[in-house]
Design a protein around this motif. Structure first.
Motif, mmCIF file in Angstrom:
data_model
loop_
_atom_site.group_PDB
_atom_site.id
_atom_site.type_symbol
_atom_site.label_atom_id
_atom_site.label_comp_id
_atom_site.label_asym_id
_atom_site.label_seq_id
_atom_site.Cartn_x
_atom_site.Cartn_y
_atom_site.Cartn_z
ATOM 1 N N THR A 1 0.840 -1.188 0.000
ATOM 2 C CA THR A 1 0.000 0.000 0.000
ATOM 3 C C THR A 1 0.876 1.239 0.000
ATOM 4 N N ALA A 2 0.241 2.384 -0.173
ATOM 5 C CA ALA A 2 0.968 3.658 -0.175
ATOM 6 C C ALA A 2 1.565 3.981 1.186
ATOM 7 N N LEU A 3 1.179 3.233 2.208
ATOM 8 C CA LEU A 3 1.642 3.494 3.577
ATOM 9 C C LEU A 3 2.699 2.493 4.034
ATOM 10 N N GLY B 1 7.890 -0.454 12.784
ATOM 11 C CA GLY B 1 8.290 -1.793 13.212
ATOM 12 C C GLY B 1 7.243 -2.860 12.995
ATOM 13 N N ALA B 2 6.366 -2.670 12.032
ATOM 14 C CA ALA B 2 5.277 -3.622 11.803
ATOM 15 C C ALA B 2 5.788 -4.963 11.314
ATOM 16 N N PHE C 1 -2.061 -10.867 2.606
ATOM 17 C CA PHE C 1 -3.509 -10.955 2.800
ATOM 18 C C PHE C 1 -4.203 -10.425 1.559
ATOM 19 N N GLY C 2 -4.931 -11.304 0.884
ATOM 20 C CA GLY C 2 -5.679 -10.895 -0.300
ATOM 21 C C GLY C 2 -4.815 -10.344 -1.413
ATOM 22 N N GLY C 3 -3.572 -10.827 -1.484
ATOM 23 C CA GLY C 3 -2.665 -10.351 -2.526
ATOM 24 C C GLY C 3 -1.894 -9.100 -2.159
ATOM 25 N N TRP C 4 -2.000 -8.672 -0.899
ATOM 26 C CA TRP C 4 -1.308 -7.474 -0.431
ATOM 27 C C TRP C 4 -0.413 -7.812 0.756
ATOM 28 N N SER C 5 0.700 -7.107 0.864
ATOM 29 C CA SER C 5 1.547 -7.191 2.041
ATOM 30 C C SER C 5 1.003 -6.197 3.056
ATOM 31 N N MET C 6 0.413 -6.717 4.149
ATOM 32 C CA MET C 6 -0.297 -5.872 5.107
ATOM 33 C C MET C 6 0.296 -6.010 6.508
ATOM 34 N N PRO C 7 0.274 -4.923 7.294
ATOM 35 C CA PRO C 7 0.768 -5.012 8.674
ATOM 36 C C PRO C 7 -0.158 -5.876 9.526
ATOM 37 N N VAL C 8 0.406 -6.904 10.153
ATOM 38 C CA VAL C 8 -0.405 -7.771 11.001
ATOM 39 C C VAL C 8 -0.403 -7.275 12.441
ATOM 40 N N ARG C 9 0.710 -6.643 12.860
ATOM 41 C CA ARG C 9 0.782 -6.030 14.188
ATOM 42 C C ARG C 9 1.961 -5.077 14.219
ATOM 43 N N TYR C 10 1.931 -4.134 15.164
ATOM 44 C CA TYR C 10 3.030 -3.203 15.379
ATOM 45 C C TYR C 10 3.707 -3.477 16.717
ATOM 46 N N ALA D 1 -4.220 -8.457 12.904
ATOM 47 C CA ALA D 1 -4.509 -9.384 14.000
ATOM 48 C C ALA D 1 -5.549 -8.791 14.942
ATOM 49 N N ALA D 2 -5.362 -7.535 15.325
ATOM 50 C CA ALA D 2 -6.341 -6.873 16.186
ATOM 51 C C ALA D 2 -7.665 -6.698 15.454
ATOM 52 N N ARG D 3 -7.607 -6.363 14.182
ATOM 53 C CA ARG D 3 -8.829 -6.199 13.392
ATOM 54 C C ARG D 3 -9.641 -7.492 13.392
#
Length: 379
Positions: A16-18, A26-27, A32-41, A242-244
């Motif tokens: 993502t742009a972020l 430090g994420a 997930f769904g074809g994206w590299s996403m932060p699972v936790r910080y 993870a929190a989501r």
């Protein structure tokens, strides 16, 4: 032919742009769904509790977005989706389902009506391709167009009791069409952030009050930083997937691939109310009217004592040890302090108060059927 606007299944995960902001924080990341996403910080628990008590900041830019425009856009969506969208007031949003001809669930969606002839449809990241294909195919014969606009948006969510205060104190962010205090749940307002257009939606996936902000990707970092600065005095923390997941589970919200699938009908998962059965027609209606499956499994909540939680795929058994269902999602609830799960079980065992058990790696953990959701905010 492959649509170049859609991700290739063999492609590496997109960022993502972020992404740079997440790395700086430090994420830990997951695909997930074809994206590299932060699972936790920091920790799943800390991020979860922050959302329940103050606020969490989420990057959910992996979601897919579609613009449905034209004089016949409402009629198109009435045909394409299970809900009635043509009567949705401008500025309001509605949860709906995209069904297959079989009546099974292709995806669950949120639809915003931005203008009389303009709708904005938000789908799950992993279902971008099938949603795009279905909407475009179902637009035939209607005076409306379907455009995949996923790459035109970054999506940031602020969720929790302090969410509105944080948005109101974010420098440069303003709601133009109505003030935030007058924006009800499942509604949206046109806004701006330092000259950039922002769609401000009072929606979320956590069971708390909150907002989702759609902005062009080039301005996402700037908005993230401004929200972070405004939220610091109010306990805002960045939160990952993870929190989501534990937040949505406590709130009894389904996740595609767990509680929703092509093999499940809306009524099985408690979503019969989402289907406008009085519409003259929509894709999947004939199947829903013809299928009578009184023994089909239905979605229930399960609560247990102790600390061992059932996970997706674990068997649910009755007092005799016979398998009567399967866990679809489960976790040790951070808010409630005991294990919770959603499961598909035989309707004969679905009544609240029924005593069952989870087969947790060969050990039977007593579990009681309960009504969903497990958690409901009080204000």
């Amino acid at each position: 032919m492959t649509d170049p606007a859609l991700p290739c299944e063999s492609a590496p995960p997109r960022e993502t742009a972020l992404a740079d902001r997440h790395r700086a924080l430090g994420a830990s990341f997951t695909d997930f769904g074809g994206w590299s996403m932060p699972v936790r910080y920091s920790s799943d628990l800390a991020e979860h509790h922050a959302v329940r008590s103050a606020a969490g900041l989420f990057d959910i830019s992996h979601m897919a977005e579609f613009a449905v425009d034209g004089p016949g856009a409402g009629a198109l969506l009435d045909h394409a989706l299970a809900g009635r969208l043509s009567t949705l007031p401008v500025g309001k949003a509605k949860y709906s389902l995209l069904l297959a001809e079989s009546g099974g669930i292709v995806d669950d969606l949120i639809v915003y009506r931005l203008a009389e002839d303009s709708f904005f449809v938000v789908a799950n990241a992993g279902n971008r391709a099938p949603v795009a294909e279905a909407l475009r195919a179902r637009s035939a014969g209607f005076d409306g167009t379907v455009t995949d606009v996923t790459d035109e948006y970054a999506l940031i969510a602020v969720q929790g009791p302090s969410a509105r205060t944080i948005l109101e104190q974010t420098a440069g962010l303003a709601a133009r069409t109505r003030p935030l205090e007058d924006l009800p749940y499942y509604a949206s307002a046109e806004g701006s952030f330092r000259g950039a257009r922002v769609l401000i939606a009072r929606t979320g996936y956590t069971g708390e009050d909150g907002f989702e902000l759609y902005i062009e990707p080039s301005r996402a970092e700037e908005l993230w930083d401004a929200l972070t600065e405004a939220g610091a005095p109010h306990g805002l923390v960045p939160a990952g997937l993870a929190a989501r997941d534990t937040l949505r589970l406590e709130a009894g919200m389904p996740l595609y691939g767990h509680e929703l699938s092509l093999e499940l009908l809306p009524v099985q998962v408690g979503l019969g109310r989402v289907v406008a059965v009085d519409k003259a027609e929509f894709v999947g209606k004939a199947a829903l009217e013809s299928v009578v499956a009184t023994d089909a499994p239905v979605l229930v909540g399960l609560v247990s004592d102790g600390r061992r939680a059932g996970r997706a795929g674990y068997a649910v058994v009755d007092a005799d040890g016979a398998t009567v269902g399967t866990v679809t999602s489960g976790a040790l609830s951070p808010t409630l302090g005991h294990p919770i799960a959603m499961a598909l079980v035989a309707p004969t065992h679905a009544t609240a108060g029924t005593e069952l058990a989870l087969d947790v790696r060969g050990t039977r953990i007593p579990a009681t059927v309960t009504e969903l959701p497990f958690y409901r905010r009080t204000k």
